[in-house]
Design a protein around this motif. Structure first.
Motif, PDB file in Angstrom:
ATOM      1  N   LYS A  49      14.035   0.361   2.225  1.00 23.62           N
ATOM      2  CA  LYS A  49      13.984   1.614   2.484  1.00 23.62           C
ATOM      3  C   LYS A  49      13.120   2.142   1.527  1.00 23.62           C
ATOM      4  O   LYS A  49      13.921   2.823   0.566  1.00 23.62           O
ATOM      5  CB  LYS A  49      14.063   1.274   3.913  1.00 23.62           C
ATOM      6  N   ILE A  50      12.024   2.835   1.390  1.00 26.72           N
ATOM      7  CA  ILE A  50      11.904   4.095   0.675  1.00 26.72           C
ATOM      8  C   ILE A  50      11.554   5.526   1.284  1.00 26.72           C
ATOM      9  O   ILE A  50      11.049   5.604   2.314  1.00 26.72           O
ATOM     10  CB  ILE A  50      10.858   3.387  -0.428  1.00 26.72           C
ATOM     11  N   GLU A  51      12.279   7.220   0.740  1.00 27.46           N
ATOM     12  CA  GLU A  51      11.828   7.689   1.523  1.00 27.46           C
ATOM     13  C   GLU A  51      11.418   8.647   0.039  1.00 27.46           C
ATOM     14  O   GLU A  51      11.674   8.393  -1.232  1.00 27.46           O
ATOM     15  CB  GLU A  51      12.846   8.187   2.710  1.00 27.46           C
ATOM     16  N   VAL A  52      10.171   9.258   0.434  1.00 30.70           N
ATOM     17  CA  VAL A  52       9.874  10.114  -1.145  1.00 30.70           C
ATOM     18  C   VAL A  52       9.619  11.961  -0.430  1.00 30.70           C
ATOM     19  O   VAL A  52       9.716  12.504   0.782  1.00 30.70           O
ATOM     20  CB  VAL A  52       7.697   9.910  -0.403  1.00 30.70           C
ATOM     21  N   PHE A  53      10.838  12.712  -1.271  1.00 33.12           N
ATOM     22  CA  PHE A  53      11.353  14.012  -1.097  1.00 33.12           C
ATOM     23  C   PHE A  53      10.090  15.051  -1.748  1.00 33.12           C
ATOM     24  O   PHE A  53       9.170  14.949  -2.972  1.00 33.12           O
ATOM     25  CB  PHE A  53      12.336  14.722  -1.789  1.00 33.12           C
ATOM     26  N   ARG A  94       0.795  -1.563  -0.464  1.00 30.26           N
ATOM     27  CA  ARG A  94      -0.402  -0.031  -0.091  1.00 30.26           C
ATOM     28  C   ARG A  94       0.897   1.183   0.062  1.00 30.26           C
ATOM     29  O   ARG A  94       0.535   2.278  -0.645  1.00 30.26           O
ATOM     30  CB  ARG A  94      -0.947  -0.139   1.214  1.00 30.26           C
ATOM     31  N   TRP A  95       1.588   1.364   0.752  1.00 33.25           N
ATOM     32  CA  TRP A  95       2.560   2.529   0.471  1.00 33.25           C
ATOM     33  C   TRP A  95       3.974   2.607  -0.634  1.00 33.25           C
ATOM     34  O   TRP A  95       3.747   3.148  -1.175  1.00 33.25           O
ATOM     35  CB  TRP A  95       3.443   2.418   2.211  1.00 33.25           C
ATOM     36  N   TYR A 122      17.474   3.100  -0.325  1.00 34.98           N
ATOM     37  CA  TYR A 122      18.202   2.127   0.358  1.00 34.98           C
ATOM     38  C   TYR A 122      17.896   1.537   1.149  1.00 34.98           C
ATOM     39  O   TYR A 122      16.956   0.606   1.912  1.00 34.98           O
ATOM     40  CB  TYR A 122      18.970   3.727   1.370  1.00 34.98           C
ATOM     41  N   GLY A 123      19.384   0.587   1.453  1.00 32.72           N
ATOM     42  CA  GLY A 123      19.065  -0.684   2.225  1.00 32.72           C
ATOM     43  C   GLY A 123      19.334  -2.218   1.777  1.00 32.72           C
ATOM     44  O   GLY A 123      20.611  -2.065   0.701  1.00 32.72           O
ATOM     45  N   ILE A 124      19.769  -2.907   1.854  1.00 32.65           N
ATOM     46  CA  ILE A 124      20.092  -4.529   0.841  1.00 32.65           C
ATOM     47  C   ILE A 124      19.072  -5.061   0.583  1.00 32.65           C
ATOM     48  O   ILE A 124      17.885  -5.579   0.557  1.00 32.65           O
ATOM     49  CB  ILE A 124      20.039  -5.429   2.462  1.00 32.65           C
ATOM     50  N   ASP A 125      19.217  -5.800  -0.917  1.00 36.38           N
ATOM     51  CA  ASP A 125      18.623  -5.941  -1.746  1.00 36.38           C
ATOM     52  C   ASP A 125      18.290  -6.994  -1.538  1.00 36.38           C
ATOM     53  O   ASP A 125      19.727  -8.008  -0.469  1.00 36.38           O
ATOM     54  CB  ASP A 125      18.817  -5.744  -3.645  1.00 36.38           C
ATOM     55  N   SER A 126      17.409  -7.689  -2.131  1.00 35.45           N
ATOM     56  CA  SER A 126      17.545  -9.671  -2.333  1.00 35.45           C
ATOM     57  C   SER A 126      18.704 -10.650  -2.688  1.00 35.45           C
ATOM     58  O   SER A 126      18.670 -11.429  -2.307  1.00 35.45           O
ATOM     59  CB  SER A 126      16.251 -10.589  -3.105  1.00 35.45           C
ATOM     60  N   GLU A 127      19.539 -10.093  -3.708  1.00 36.12           N
ATOM     61  CA  GLU A 127      20.965 -10.047  -3.112  1.00 36.12           C
ATOM     62  C   GLU A 127      22.045 -10.353  -2.568  1.00 36.12           C
ATOM     63  O   GLU A 127      22.677 -10.664  -2.554  1.00 36.12           O
ATOM     64  CB  GLU A 127      21.181 -10.222  -4.689  1.00 36.12           C
ATOM     65  N   GLY A 128      21.389  -9.031  -1.063  1.00 39.80           N
ATOM     66  CA  GLY A 128      22.478  -8.975   0.164  1.00 39.80           C
ATOM     67  C   GLY A 128      23.020  -7.762  -0.738  1.00 39.80           C
ATOM     68  O   GLY A 128      24.404  -7.583   0.209  1.00 39.80           O
ATOM     69  N   ASP A 129      23.194  -7.069  -1.883  1.00 39.11           N
ATOM     70  CA  ASP A 129      23.975  -6.060  -1.990  1.00 39.11           C
ATOM     71  C   ASP A 129      22.793  -4.466  -1.526  1.00 39.11           C
ATOM     72  O   ASP A 129      22.262  -4.058  -1.373  1.00 39.11           O
ATOM     73  CB  ASP A 129      24.136  -6.282  -3.893  1.00 39.11           C
ATOM     74  N   ILE A 182      22.540  -0.977  -1.460  1.00 40.67           N
ATOM     75  CA  ILE A 182      21.597  -0.188  -2.593  1.00 40.67           C
ATOM     76  C   ILE A 182      21.479   0.936  -1.748  1.00 40.67           C
ATOM     77  O   ILE A 182      20.598   1.509  -0.350  1.00 40.67           O
ATOM     78  CB  ILE A 182      20.248  -0.422  -3.025  1.00 40.67           C
ATOM     79  N   ASP A 183      21.348   2.590  -2.643  1.00 42.69           N
ATOM     80  CA  ASP A 183      21.102   3.268  -2.496  1.00 42.69           C
ATOM     81  C   ASP A 183      21.665   4.534  -3.561  1.00 42.69           C
ATOM     82  O   ASP A 183      22.910   4.924  -4.107  1.00 42.69           O
ATOM     83  CB  ASP A 183      22.510   4.336  -0.968  1.00 42.69           C
ATOM     84  N   LEU A 184      19.910   4.598  -3.697  1.00 37.29           N
ATOM     85  CA  LEU A 184      19.980   5.307  -5.006  1.00 37.29           C
ATOM     86  C   LEU A 184      18.776   6.561  -4.699  1.00 37.29           C
ATOM     87  O   LEU A 184      17.869   6.742  -4.251  1.00 37.29           O
ATOM     88  CB  LEU A 184      19.541   4.783  -6.031  1.00 37.29           C
ATOM     89  N   LYS A 185      18.571   7.366  -5.779  1.00 31.96           N
ATOM     90  CA  LYS A 185      17.822   8.364  -6.024  1.00 31.96           C
ATOM     91  C   LYS A 185      17.079   8.890  -7.573  1.00 31.96           C
ATOM     92  O   LYS A 185      18.587   9.076  -8.225  1.00 31.96           O
ATOM     93  CB  LYS A 185      18.121  10.065  -5.364  1.00 31.96           C
ATOM     94  N   GLY A 186      16.023   8.931  -7.475  1.00 28.17           N
ATOM     95  CA  GLY A 186      15.360   8.967  -8.705  1.00 28.17           C
ATOM     96  C   GLY A 186      13.711   9.557  -8.669  1.00 28.17           C
ATOM     97  O   GLY A 186      13.550   9.722  -7.365  1.00 28.17           O
ATOM     98  N   GLU A 187      13.417   9.562  -9.502  1.00 31.62           N
ATOM     99  CA  GLU A 187      12.768   9.494 -10.357  1.00 31.62           C
ATOM    100  C   GLU A 187      11.080   8.529 -10.375  1.00 31.62           C
ATOM    101  O   GLU A 187      11.701   7.382 -11.334  1.00 31.62           O
ATOM    102  CB  GLU A 187      12.293  10.864 -11.895  1.00 31.62           C
ATOM    103  N   VAL A 188      10.124   8.303  -9.763  1.00 37.80           N
ATOM    104  CA  VAL A 188      10.111   7.213  -9.981  1.00 37.80           C
ATOM    105  C   VAL A 188       8.915   7.190 -11.262  1.00 37.80           C
ATOM    106  O   VAL A 188       7.554   7.893 -11.189  1.00 37.80           O
ATOM    107  CB  VAL A 188       7.942   6.571  -9.164  1.00 37.80           C
ATOM    108  N   ILE A 189       8.742   6.780 -12.409  1.00 38.20           N
ATOM    109  CA  ILE A 189       8.426   7.053 -13.777  1.00 38.20           C
ATOM    110  C   ILE A 189       7.687   5.361 -13.743  1.00 38.20           C
ATOM    111  O   ILE A 189       6.481   5.647 -15.034  1.00 38.20           O
ATOM    112  CB  ILE A 189       9.523   6.828 -15.063  1.00 38.20           C
ATOM    113  N   GLU A 190       6.991   4.386 -13.075  1.00 36.37           N
ATOM    114  CA  GLU A 190       6.753   3.286 -13.194  1.00 36.37           C
ATOM    115  C   GLU A 190       5.717   3.203 -11.823  1.00 36.37           C
ATOM    116  O   GLU A 190       6.720   2.165 -11.375  1.00 36.37           O
ATOM    117  CB  GLU A 190       6.640   2.683 -14.175  1.00 36.37           C
TER     118      GLU A 190
END
Length: 93
Positions: free
Chosen positions: A68-72, A7-8, A22-29, A31-39
């Motif tokens: 985790k996800i943060e919205v600007f 829902r979020w 940001y956080g740990i993905d399903s492969e254990g890597d 992740i920390d990325l910033k961008g626009e939600v396009i879909e």
């Protein structure tokens, strides 16, 4: 847990919002990325970043031990005043 995450994270109102994932993905890597939600479709969210390209993330990537996800908020606006000196200088921050 999955219902709350879905829902979020997979909310159609996130379309065209700028986010940080940001956080740990399903492969254990890490992740920390910033961008626009396009879909946002079903259990998939697509984020376009300027430096790392397009990322497709699924529901299984998010949660208590996942990403985790943060919205600007677009209501936060910070501009340099026109009369300010815009010379680039090194600073100690």
């Amino acid at each position: 847990m999955n219902i709350a995450v879905k829902r979020w994270v997979f909310n159609s109102e996130l379309h065209h919002q700028f986010v940080r994932v940001y956080g740990i993905d399903s492969e254990g890597d890490q992740i920390d990325l910033k961008g626009e939600v396009i879909e946002v479709i079903a259990e998939r969210i697509v984020i376009l970043t300027s430096g790392k390209g397009q990322w497709v993330l699924g529901l299984h990537e998010f949660g208590e031990n996942g990403l985790k996800i943060e919205v600007f908020s677009p209501s936060f606006n910070c501009q340099m005043p026109e009369e300010a000196d815009q010379t680039i200088v090194d600073c100690e921050c």
